[in-house]
Design a protein around this motif. Structure first.
Motif, PDB file in Angstrom:
ATOM      1  N   VAL A 117       0.832  -1.209   0.000  1.00 17.20           N
ATOM      2  CA  VAL A 117       0.000   0.000   0.000  1.00 17.20           C
ATOM      3  C   VAL A 117       0.862   1.253   0.000  1.00 17.20           C
ATOM      4  CG1 VAL A 117      -1.642   1.338   1.400  1.00 17.20           C
ATOM      5  CG2 VAL A 117      -2.040  -1.093   0.986  1.00 17.20           C
ATOM      6  N   SER A 118       1.965   1.243   0.750  1.00 14.06           N
ATOM      7  CA  SER A 118       2.820   2.438   0.784  1.00 14.06           C
ATOM      8  C   SER A 118       3.392   2.733  -0.599  1.00 14.06           C
ATOM      9  CB  SER A 118       3.928   2.301   1.835  1.00 14.06           C
ATOM     10  OG  SER A 118       4.863   1.304   1.492  1.00 14.06           O
ATOM     11  N   TRP A 119       3.834   1.693  -1.310  1.00 11.93           N
ATOM     12  CA  TRP A 119       4.348   1.890  -2.668  1.00 11.93           C
ATOM     13  C   TRP A 119       3.236   2.345  -3.612  1.00 11.93           C
ATOM     14  CZ3 TRP A 119       9.342   2.122  -3.866  1.00 11.93           C
ATOM     15  CH2 TRP A 119      10.270   1.516  -3.017  1.00 11.93           C
ATOM     16  N   LEU A 120       2.057   1.757  -3.465  1.00 10.26           N
ATOM     17  CA  LEU A 120       0.921   2.133  -4.303  1.00 10.26           C
ATOM     18  C   LEU A 120       0.529   3.594  -4.092  1.00 10.26           C
ATOM     19  CD1 LEU A 120      -1.347   1.335  -6.286  1.00 10.26           C
ATOM     20  CD2 LEU A 120      -2.690   0.639  -4.293  1.00 10.26           C
ATOM     21  N   LEU A 121       0.471   4.026  -2.831  1.00  9.21           N
ATOM     22  CA  LEU A 121       0.118   5.419  -2.539  1.00  9.21           C
ATOM     23  C   LEU A 121       1.165   6.387  -3.085  1.00  9.21           C
ATOM     24  CD1 LEU A 121      -1.264   5.040   1.092  1.00  9.21           C
ATOM     25  CD2 LEU A 121      -2.583   5.512  -0.984  1.00  9.21           C
ATOM     26  N   LEU A 122       2.430   5.999  -3.007  1.00 12.26           N
ATOM     27  CA  LEU A 122       3.486   6.830  -3.577  1.00 12.26           C
ATOM     28  C   LEU A 122       3.281   6.975  -5.082  1.00 12.26           C
ATOM     29  CD1 LEU A 122       6.198   8.354  -3.372  1.00 12.26           C
ATOM     30  CD2 LEU A 122       7.333   6.122  -3.567  1.00 12.26           C
ATOM     31  N   ALA A 123       3.025   5.868  -5.764  1.00 17.28           N
ATOM     32  CA  ALA A 123       2.781   5.922  -7.207  1.00 17.28           C
ATOM     33  C   ALA A 123       1.530   6.721  -7.527  1.00 17.28           C
ATOM     34  CB  ALA A 123       2.651   4.493  -7.761  1.00 17.28           C
ATOM     35  N   TRP A 124       0.468   6.465  -6.794  1.00 16.96           N
ATOM     36  CA  TRP A 124      -0.808   7.133  -7.022  1.00 16.96           C
ATOM     37  C   TRP A 124      -0.659   8.646  -6.859  1.00 16.96           C
ATOM     38  CZ3 TRP A 124      -5.835   5.736  -3.872  1.00 16.96           C
ATOM     39  CH2 TRP A 124      -6.942   6.266  -4.518  1.00 16.96           C
ATOM     40  N   ASN A 125       0.114   9.061  -5.893  1.00 19.36           N
ATOM     41  CA  ASN A 125       0.353  10.488  -5.668  1.00 19.36           C
ATOM     42  C   ASN A 125       0.888  11.160  -6.933  1.00 19.36           C
ATOM     43  OD1 ASN A 125       0.652  12.816  -3.704  1.00 19.36           O
ATOM     44  ND2 ASN A 125       2.741  12.632  -4.466  1.00 19.36           N
ATOM     45  N   TYR A 126       1.789  10.503  -7.634  1.00 22.45           N
ATOM     46  CA  TYR A 126       2.386  11.103  -8.814  1.00 22.45           C
ATOM     47  C   TYR A 126       1.587  10.858 -10.078  1.00 22.45           C
ATOM     48  CZ  TYR A 126       5.782  12.853  -5.786  1.00 22.45           C
ATOM     49  OH  TYR A 126       6.371  13.560  -4.764  1.00 22.45           O
ATOM     50  N   ILE A 127       0.799   9.795 -10.113  1.00 27.68           N
ATOM     51  CA  ILE A 127      -0.111   9.598 -11.234  1.00 27.68           C
ATOM     52  C   ILE A 127      -1.171  10.693 -11.233  1.00 27.68           C
ATOM     53  CG2 ILE A 127      -1.925   8.086 -12.151  1.00 27.68           C
ATOM     54  CD1 ILE A 127      -0.114   5.707 -11.200  1.00 27.68           C
ATOM     55  N   ILE A 128      -1.702  10.991 -10.050  1.00 27.85           N
ATOM     56  CA  ILE A 128      -2.701  12.043  -9.915  1.00 27.85           C
ATOM     57  C   ILE A 128      -2.095  13.401 -10.232  1.00 27.85           C
ATOM     58  CG2 ILE A 128      -4.073  13.330  -8.205  1.00 27.85           C
ATOM     59  CD1 ILE A 128      -4.673  10.634  -6.883  1.00 27.85           C
ATOM     60  N   LYS A 129      -0.874  13.669  -9.783  1.00 32.85           N
ATOM     61  CA  LYS A 129      -0.243  14.982 -10.011  1.00 32.85           C
ATOM     62  C   LYS A 129       0.093  15.210 -11.471  1.00 32.85           C
ATOM     63  CE  LYS A 129       1.499  16.190  -5.559  1.00 32.85           C
ATOM     64  NZ  LYS A 129       2.563  16.782  -4.804  1.00 32.85           N
ATOM     65  N   ARG A 130       0.240  14.144 -12.254  1.00 34.40           N
ATOM     66  CA  ARG A 130       0.531  14.313 -13.681  1.00 34.40           C
ATOM     67  C   ARG A 130      -0.668  14.843 -14.434  1.00 34.40           C
ATOM     68  NH1 ARG A 130       2.771   9.071 -16.187  1.00 34.40           N
ATOM     69  NH2 ARG A 130       2.361  10.317 -18.003  1.00 34.40           N
ATOM     70  N   LYS A 131      -1.865  14.615 -13.901  1.00 31.35           N
ATOM     71  CA  LYS A 131      -3.081  15.028 -14.613  1.00 31.35           C
ATOM     72  C   LYS A 131      -3.354  16.492 -14.439  1.00 31.35           C
ATOM     73  CE  LYS A 131      -5.173  10.527 -14.508  1.00 31.35           C
ATOM     74  NZ  LYS A 131      -6.284   9.719 -14.138  1.00 31.35           N
TER      75      LYS A 131
END
Length: 131
Positions: A117-131
């Motif tokens: 989950v920690s790795w997923l949240l880290l990735a999700w944070n930057y996937i969302i910020k790219r939009k």
């Protein structure tokens, strides 16, 4: 939680990982079986990896704080406690006289889930910020 808290916890976790690694390599080497020592080393290795992940999260949080990064830090901390902590205890349970403790086994994969989950949240944070 601030970036200073995250990095501070990461540094303490890294220090504990060094101590636990040295303890395992020197004091436990003679008293644990090969299987127990392997489990101990797995817990120690993952503690090191995730202490470094916490440092990265703390640095990223300093320059772009977000709820996702804060939650990633918490998930990583819980993962270290559950995954590495349970493996330390499981491998040394005979030494501590806690052989009958059944709760430790299921805690390890829960800790692994928190790591994921920690790795997923880290990735999700930057996937969302790219939009």
């Amino acid at each position: 939680m601030t970036y200073k808290n995250i990095i501070g916890i990461a540094a303490i976790s890294g220090m504990i990982a060094v101590i636990m690694g040295a303890f395992g390599a020197h004091a436990l080497k003679e008293v644990l079986t090969e299987t127990q020592l392997s489990s101990y080393k797995t817990g120690n290795t993952y503690q090191f990896y995730h202490s470094l992940l916490l440092i990265v999260i703390g640095i990223l949080y300093k320059f772009g704080p977000s709820k996702l990064l804060k939650n990633a830090a918490w998930a990583c901390i819980i993962g270290i406690l559950f995954f590495s902590g349970s493996l330390y205890l499981l491998s040394c349970r005979e030494l501590f006289g806690i052989e009958s403790t059944k709760i430790l086994g299921p805690i390890t994969p829960i800790g692994g889930l928190f790591f994921t989950v920690s790795w997923l949240l880290l990735a999700w944070n930057y996937i969302i910020k790219r939009k």
